[in-house]
Each structure stands twice: as C-alpha cells, then as structure tokens.
Design a protein around this motif. Structure first.
Motif, PDB file in Angstrom:
ATOM      1  N   GLU A 189     -24.223 121.643  28.022  1.00 64.10           N
ATOM      2  CA  GLU A 189     -23.089 120.740  28.190  1.00 64.10           C
ATOM      3  C   GLU A 189     -21.879 121.195  27.373  1.00 64.10           C
ATOM      4  OE1 GLU A 189     -22.654 118.406  30.347  1.00 64.10           O
ATOM      5  OE2 GLU A 189     -24.688 118.517  31.161  1.00 64.10           O
ATOM      6  N   LEU A 190     -22.127 121.646  26.157  1.00 62.71           N
ATOM      7  CA  LEU A 190     -21.038 122.162  25.329  1.00 62.71           C
ATOM      8  C   LEU A 190     -20.408 123.385  25.984  1.00 62.71           C
ATOM      9  CD1 LEU A 190     -19.379 122.339  22.710  1.00 62.71           C
ATOM     10  CD2 LEU A 190     -21.276 123.636  21.702  1.00 62.71           C
ATOM     11  N   GLY A 191     -21.247 124.295  26.449  1.00 67.71           N
ATOM     12  CA  GLY A 191     -20.736 125.512  27.081  1.00 67.71           C
ATOM     13  C   GLY A 191     -19.993 125.223  28.363  1.00 67.71           C
ATOM     14  N   LEU A 192     -20.527 124.302  29.172  1.00 67.82           N
ATOM     15  CA  LEU A 192     -19.872 123.986  30.450  1.00 67.82           C
ATOM     16  C   LEU A 192     -18.497 123.381  30.222  1.00 67.82           C
ATOM     17  CD1 LEU A 192     -20.061 123.854  33.534  1.00 67.82           C
ATOM     18  CD2 LEU A 192     -21.163 121.613  33.295  1.00 67.82           C
ATOM     19  N   THR A 193     -18.410 122.437  29.285  1.00 69.04           N
ATOM     20  CA  THR A 193     -17.111 121.826  28.981  1.00 69.04           C
ATOM     21  C   THR A 193     -16.116 122.875  28.493  1.00 69.04           C
ATOM     22  OG1 THR A 193     -18.138 119.702  28.419  1.00 69.04           O
ATOM     23  CG2 THR A 193     -15.926 120.117  27.546  1.00 69.04           C
ATOM     24  N   SER A 194     -16.548 123.733  27.598  1.00 66.89           N
ATOM     25  CA  SER A 194     -15.667 124.774  27.053  1.00 66.89           C
ATOM     26  C   SER A 194     -15.232 125.744  28.147  1.00 66.89           C
ATOM     27  CB  SER A 194     -16.387 125.534  25.937  1.00 66.89           C
ATOM     28  OG  SER A 194     -16.791 124.673  24.908  1.00 66.89           O
ATOM     29  N   LEU A 195     -16.176 126.113  28.992  1.00 65.08           N
ATOM     30  CA  LEU A 195     -15.887 127.064  30.059  1.00 65.08           C
ATOM     31  C   LEU A 195     -14.876 126.506  31.049  1.00 65.08           C
ATOM     32  CD1 LEU A 195     -16.652 129.789  31.357  1.00 65.08           C
ATOM     33  CD2 LEU A 195     -18.533 128.612  32.500  1.00 65.08           C
ATOM     34  N   LEU A 196     -15.086 125.274  31.483  1.00 65.05           N
ATOM     35  CA  LEU A 196     -14.183 124.681  32.466  1.00 65.05           C
ATOM     36  C   LEU A 196     -12.810 124.404  31.875  1.00 65.05           C
ATOM     37  CD1 LEU A 196     -16.649 122.255  34.280  1.00 65.05           C
ATOM     38  CD2 LEU A 196     -15.794 124.455  35.082  1.00 65.05           C
ATOM     39  N   THR A 197     -12.768 124.058  30.593  1.00 64.54           N
ATOM     40  CA  THR A 197     -11.469 123.864  29.940  1.00 64.54           C
ATOM     41  C   THR A 197     -10.690 125.171  29.904  1.00 64.54           C
ATOM     42  OG1 THR A 197     -12.286 122.045  28.572  1.00 64.54           O
ATOM     43  CG2 THR A 197     -10.326 123.209  27.783  1.00 64.54           C
ATOM     44  N   GLY A 198     -11.379 126.255  29.611  1.00 64.48           N
ATOM     45  CA  GLY A 198     -10.714 127.558  29.620  1.00 64.48           C
ATOM     46  C   GLY A 198     -10.220 127.944  30.998  1.00 64.48           C
ATOM     47  N   LEU A 199     -11.014 127.671  32.014  1.00 62.14           N
ATOM     48  CA  LEU A 199     -10.603 127.993  33.388  1.00 62.14           C
ATOM     49  C   LEU A 199      -9.431 127.126  33.818  1.00 62.14           C
ATOM     50  CD1 LEU A 199     -14.129 128.398  35.018  1.00 62.14           C
ATOM     51  CD2 LEU A 199     -12.491 130.216  34.478  1.00 62.14           C
ATOM     52  N   GLU A 200      -9.423 125.870  33.384  1.00 59.59           N
ATOM     53  CA  GLU A 200      -8.302 124.979  33.699  1.00 59.59           C
ATOM     54  C   GLU A 200      -7.017 125.499  33.073  1.00 59.59           C
ATOM     55  OE1 GLU A 200      -6.401 122.627  35.538  1.00 59.59           O
ATOM     56  OE2 GLU A 200      -8.271 121.484  35.406  1.00 59.59           O
ATOM     57  N   SER A 201      -7.119 125.959  31.829  1.00 60.19           N
ATOM     58  CA  SER A 201      -5.948 126.488  31.147  1.00 60.19           C
ATOM     59  C   SER A 201      -5.428 127.739  31.855  1.00 60.19           C
ATOM     60  CB  SER A 201      -6.292 126.823  29.693  1.00 60.19           C
ATOM     61  OG  SER A 201      -6.681 125.667  28.987  1.00 60.19           O
ATOM     62  N   ALA A 202      -6.324 128.579  32.288  1.00 57.23           N
ATOM     63  CA  ALA A 202      -5.910 129.790  32.994  1.00 57.23           C
ATOM     64  C   ALA A 202      -5.230 129.433  34.306  1.00 57.23           C
ATOM     65  CB  ALA A 202      -7.123 130.667  33.249  1.00 57.23           C
ATOM     66  N   ARG A 203      -5.770 128.474  35.021  1.00 62.60           N
ATOM     67  CA  ARG A 203      -5.173 128.080  36.304  1.00 62.60           C
ATOM     68  C   ARG A 203      -3.787 127.493  36.099  1.00 62.60           C
ATOM     69  NH1 ARG A 203      -5.127 123.537  40.087  1.00 62.60           N
ATOM     70  NH2 ARG A 203      -5.703 122.209  38.331  1.00 62.60           N
ATOM     71  N   GLU A 204      -3.661 126.611  35.116  1.00 60.42           N
ATOM     72  CA  GLU A 204      -2.369 125.982  34.867  1.00 60.42           C
ATOM     73  C   GLU A 204      -1.352 126.975  34.334  1.00 60.42           C
ATOM     74  OE1 GLU A 204      -3.277 122.841  32.198  1.00 60.42           O
ATOM     75  OE2 GLU A 204      -4.053 121.499  33.768  1.00 60.42           O
ATOM     76  N   GLY A 205      -1.845 128.021  33.655  1.00 57.88           N
ATOM     77  CA  GLY A 205      -0.945 129.027  33.112  1.00 57.88           C
ATOM     78  C   GLY A 205      -0.530 130.064  34.111  1.00 57.88           C
ATOM     79  N   GLY A 206      -1.075 129.999  35.321  1.00 65.61           N
ATOM     80  CA  GLY A 206      -0.694 130.952  36.349  1.00 65.61           C
ATOM     81  C   GLY A 206      -1.548 132.199  36.389  1.00 65.61           C
ATOM     82  N   ASP A 207      -2.557 132.298  35.479  1.00 61.54           N
ATOM     83  CA  ASP A 207      -3.419 133.475  35.478  1.00 61.54           C
ATOM     84  C   ASP A 207      -4.467 133.403  36.584  1.00 61.54           C
ATOM     85  OD1 ASP A 207      -2.086 134.463  33.340  1.00 61.54           O
ATOM     86  OD2 ASP A 207      -3.384 133.475  31.872  1.00 61.54           O
ATOM     87  N   ALA A 208      -4.669 132.229  37.142  1.00 66.09           N
ATOM     88  CA  ALA A 208      -5.619 132.067  38.246  1.00 66.09           C
ATOM     89  C   ALA A 208      -4.874 131.783  39.511  1.00 66.09           C
ATOM     90  CB  ALA A 208      -6.606 130.963  37.914  1.00 66.09           C
TER      91      ALA A 208
END
Length: 208
Positions: A189-208
C-alpha cells in the motif's frame, strides 16, 4: 468394456493439478503433472496442445482472470482505476507467489488477462498519458505488483536480525514487526501510493 460417460481429463482439471504442484514446489513438468493425474504424458496434449507453455498461460488465466478489472466504473479516474487494477492483480498473484517466475518467462497471451491490460492502457490514454508513456506505466505497475507478490511469499524473517552488527536495520525490523497487520500488504500500500503519486506528478508536469 463400456466407455466412461465423462472424460478422465479436462483442461480445467489439468490446470488445477498444475497449480497445486506449483504452489507446493514452485514448478511442474509435464511428466510429473501426468503422474499426479494418473495418466500418460501424451494424453495431456489433447487438452493442452502447446504443452508446458500452454499450461503456464492457462495458469495465468486460472489465477488472474476475474480478479483484474476490464472496465472503469462510474467516474473512476485513471488513478482510482490503476489502484483497483493493481490491488486485484496483486491479490491474485500473492495467493500463488510461486506462479510469478513461471508467468514472467513468456509472452502474455491469455485473452481474459489481456483484456485487463487493454482496459488499463485505454484509461491511461483517455486521461492524458500518451501511448508510449502509458505502456511504460503499465510495465512499472506490472513490475511493482509482481515484486510485491513475491514479497508476500517471502520468509517471515526477510532480514537476518542482529542488533550487534546492524543496529539500524534491527531496530527497523523490530518496529515493523510490532505493528499490527501484514508487513507485505502494508509495504504494498505504501509503495502503490508513492508510485501513483509520482506518476500523477509526471503527467501533470507534461512528462507523460
């Protein structure tokens, strides 16, 4: 002698027996599977013509089909769908961790399982990821889930506990052990939350 009214073998029975062998010993062979079923090896191929690879892909279906979502529900965004997908996938694999090494040796081809991957990619692209990045996101989630499933099958004591030479590790192990709940599930659960938060940041930043 009259012929039996029902076949002695079925694809489902073969796969169930193979899963029992894998759960117990981590692998199977076609001859051993035949012996477990009390039949000749050649008779198995009437139901699994592709032999071992066919059985392995059948195990993928047996373990995962129905546990991984194939469409989003309501207003479920990409993150909620990815959480749903990862938890279902991890739950399926964590129940049979010895299957994981077998499944990673060959191409995913089971239609029911591929339908879930298709749904995940579709949701990601609909919600702003480009095609190439969506595939990388799928691979990242795949690696994380499979690693977590292996962790679920790890020994109760993963790290040797020696506070004399490794005091920091030992303290951390003791602290985690004193908390209620399953360590592997908490880690997931800790890893999943951290992973998805990182992916969200990348998407919002235009890297995704």
């Amino acid at each position: 002698m009259a012929r039996p009214t029902s076949p002695l073998l079925s694809r489902g029975g073969i796969l169930a027996a193979a899963l029992e062998l894998v759960d117990a010993d981590g692998d199977f062979t076609m001859p051993r599977l035949a012996r477990a079923l009390g039949v000749s090896s050649s008779s198995l191929y009437h139901h699994v013509p592709g032999g071992r690879s066919d059985v392995v892909e059948g195990l993928r279906n047996l373990v995962c089909a129905g546990r991984m979502p194939t469409e989003r529900t309501g207003s479920e965004g990409w993150r909620a769908f990815a959480e749903h997908w990862a938890r279902g996938y991890r739950g399926a694999m964590a129940a049979h961790p010895h299957v994981v090494p077998l499944l990673t040796t060959q191409t995913v081809s089971d239609p029911a399982v591929l339908a879930s991957y298709e749904a995940l990619v579709h949701v990601l692209v609909q919600d702003g990821f480009d095609d190439a990045t969506a595939l990388h996101v799928v691979a990242v989630l795949d690696c994380f889930v499979l690693g977590s499933a292996l962790d679920a099958g790890a020994p109760a004591q993963v790290w040797a506990d020696d506070d004399g030479s490794r005091p920091h590790l030992s303290r951390a192990v003791d602290a985690a052990r004193s908390r209620p709940g399953d360590r592997s599930a908490t880690t997931f659960e800790l890893g999943l939350t951290s992973l998805l938060t990182g992916l969200e940041s990348a998407r919002e930043g235009g890297d995704a």
